[in-house]
Motif scaffolding. Structure first.
Motif, PDB file in Angstrom:
ATOM      1  N   ASP A   2      77.613  25.502   6.009  1.00 48.05           N
ATOM      2  CA  ASP A   2      78.454  24.498   5.360  1.00 48.05           C
ATOM      3  C   ASP A   2      79.922  24.892   5.520  1.00 48.05           C
ATOM      4  O   ASP A   2      80.422  25.784   4.842  1.00 48.05           O
ATOM      5  CB  ASP A   2      78.083  24.400   3.877  1.00 48.05           C
ATOM      6  CG  ASP A   2      78.855  23.302   3.169  1.00 48.05           C
ATOM      7  OD1 ASP A   2      79.433  22.442   3.862  1.00 48.05           O
ATOM      8  OD2 ASP A   2      78.882  23.322   1.925  1.00 48.05           O
ATOM      9  N   TRP A   3      80.620  24.232   6.461  1.00 43.51           N
ATOM     10  CA  TRP A   3      82.016  24.568   6.751  1.00 43.51           C
ATOM     11  C   TRP A   3      82.961  24.068   5.667  1.00 43.51           C
ATOM     12  O   TRP A   3      84.104  24.500   5.595  1.00 43.51           O
ATOM     13  CB  TRP A   3      82.415  24.000   8.092  1.00 43.51           C
ATOM     14  CG  TRP A   3      81.688  24.647   9.214  1.00 43.51           C
ATOM     15  CD1 TRP A   3      80.641  24.115   9.898  1.00 43.51           C
ATOM     16  CD2 TRP A   3      81.902  25.950   9.768  1.00 43.51           C
ATOM     17  NE1 TRP A   3      80.206  25.013  10.846  1.00 43.51           N
ATOM     18  CE2 TRP A   3      80.950  26.137  10.791  1.00 43.51           C
ATOM     19  CE3 TRP A   3      82.810  26.964   9.489  1.00 43.51           C
ATOM     20  CZ2 TRP A   3      80.898  27.308  11.531  1.00 43.51           C
ATOM     21  CZ3 TRP A   3      82.749  28.130  10.232  1.00 43.51           C
ATOM     22  CH2 TRP A   3      81.806  28.293  11.234  1.00 43.51           C
ATOM     23  N   LYS A   4      82.510  23.129   4.844  1.00 45.04           N
ATOM     24  CA  LYS A   4      83.354  22.580   3.781  1.00 45.04           C
ATOM     25  C   LYS A   4      83.170  23.318   2.453  1.00 45.04           C
ATOM     26  O   LYS A   4      83.745  22.938   1.449  1.00 45.04           O
ATOM     27  CB  LYS A   4      83.028  21.100   3.566  1.00 45.04           C
ATOM     28  CG  LYS A   4      83.237  20.246   4.783  1.00 45.04           C
ATOM     29  CD  LYS A   4      84.679  19.878   4.943  1.00 45.04           C
ATOM     30  CE  LYS A   4      84.827  18.896   6.087  1.00 45.04           C
ATOM     31  NZ  LYS A   4      86.188  18.542   6.331  1.00 45.04           N
ATOM     32  N   LYS A   5      82.340  24.388   2.454  1.00 44.98           N
ATOM     33  CA  LYS A   5      82.067  25.125   1.216  1.00 44.98           C
ATOM     34  C   LYS A   5      83.369  25.709   0.661  1.00 44.98           C
ATOM     35  O   LYS A   5      84.112  26.383   1.367  1.00 44.98           O
ATOM     36  CB  LYS A   5      81.092  26.264   1.510  1.00 44.98           C
ATOM     37  CG  LYS A   5      80.805  27.115   0.308  1.00 44.98           C
ATOM     38  CD  LYS A   5      79.902  28.275   0.650  1.00 44.98           C
ATOM     39  CE  LYS A   5      79.692  29.127  -0.583  1.00 44.98           C
ATOM     40  NZ  LYS A   5      78.999  30.372  -0.283  1.00 44.98           N
ATOM     41  N   PRO A   6      83.665  25.442  -0.600  1.00 44.24           N
ATOM     42  CA  PRO A   6      84.900  25.990  -1.178  1.00 44.24           C
ATOM     43  C   PRO A   6      84.785  27.490  -1.434  1.00 44.24           C
ATOM     44  O   PRO A   6      83.786  27.973  -1.954  1.00 44.24           O
ATOM     45  CB  PRO A   6      85.063  25.225  -2.484  1.00 44.24           C
ATOM     46  CG  PRO A   6      83.706  24.710  -2.816  1.00 44.24           C
ATOM     47  CD  PRO A   6      82.961  24.564  -1.527  1.00 44.24           C
ATOM     48  N   GLU A  17      91.358  27.886  -4.497  1.00 41.88           N
ATOM     49  CA  GLU A  17      90.120  27.356  -3.926  1.00 41.88           C
ATOM     50  C   GLU A  17      90.488  26.671  -2.619  1.00 41.88           C
ATOM     51  O   GLU A  17      91.363  25.809  -2.579  1.00 41.88           O
ATOM     52  CB  GLU A  17      89.480  26.363  -4.889  1.00 41.88           C
ATOM     53  CG  GLU A  17      88.170  25.825  -4.420  1.00 41.88           C
ATOM     54  CD  GLU A  17      87.519  24.938  -5.458  1.00 41.88           C
ATOM     55  OE1 GLU A  17      86.963  23.899  -5.057  1.00 41.88           O
ATOM     56  OE2 GLU A  17      87.561  25.275  -6.650  1.00 41.88           O
ATOM     57  N   PRO A  19      88.730  25.334   1.378  1.00 41.68           N
ATOM     58  CA  PRO A  19      87.514  25.166   2.191  1.00 41.68           C
ATOM     59  C   PRO A  19      87.392  26.271   3.243  1.00 41.68           C
ATOM     60  O   PRO A  19      88.386  26.792   3.746  1.00 41.68           O
ATOM     61  CB  PRO A  19      87.708  23.807   2.863  1.00 41.68           C
ATOM     62  CG  PRO A  19      88.730  23.110   2.052  1.00 41.68           C
ATOM     63  CD  PRO A  19      89.602  24.172   1.462  1.00 41.68           C
ATOM     64  N   ASN A  21      86.447  26.170   6.365  1.00 41.64           N
ATOM     65  CA  ASN A  21      86.990  25.868   7.697  1.00 41.64           C
ATOM     66  C   ASN A  21      88.509  26.054   7.743  1.00 41.64           C
ATOM     67  O   ASN A  21      89.042  26.531   8.732  1.00 41.64           O
ATOM     68  CB  ASN A  21      86.583  24.466   8.160  1.00 41.64           C
ATOM     69  CG  ASN A  21      87.016  23.377   7.222  1.00 41.64           C
ATOM     70  OD1 ASN A  21      87.531  23.634   6.127  1.00 41.64           O
ATOM     71  ND2 ASN A  21      86.807  22.143   7.621  1.00 41.64           N
ATOM     72  N   VAL A  22      89.217  25.714   6.679  1.00 44.78           N
ATOM     73  CA  VAL A  22      90.666  25.890   6.638  1.00 44.78           C
ATOM     74  C   VAL A  22      91.011  27.377   6.557  1.00 44.78           C
ATOM     75  O   VAL A  22      91.951  27.848   7.213  1.00 44.78           O
ATOM     76  CB  VAL A  22      91.270  25.117   5.446  1.00 44.78           C
ATOM     77  CG1 VAL A  22      92.750  25.388   5.308  1.00 44.78           C
ATOM     78  CG2 VAL A  22      91.009  23.625   5.597  1.00 44.78           C
TER      79      VAL A  22
END
Length: 49
Positions: A2-6, A17, A19, A21-22
């Protein structure tokens, strides 16, 4: 994965917090700029430029 996982962490008492990917993008850009700066310093220091 899950690349959007915080991803949560604390810096100086402030809760952050961001994501995944960022965070990976920022780490990649930072390492790239560090490598480029080291290469430029080595090139200018060696007199090849």
């Amino acid at each position: 994965m899950d690349w959007k996982k915080p991803i949560r962490f604390t810096v100086g008492g402030e809760k952050w917090e961001i994501p995944l990917n960022v965070l990976l993008l920022m780490i990649g850009i930072t390492l790239g700029l560090m490598a480029f700066g080291a290469w430029m310093g080595f090139s200018f220091g060696g007199g090849s430029i």
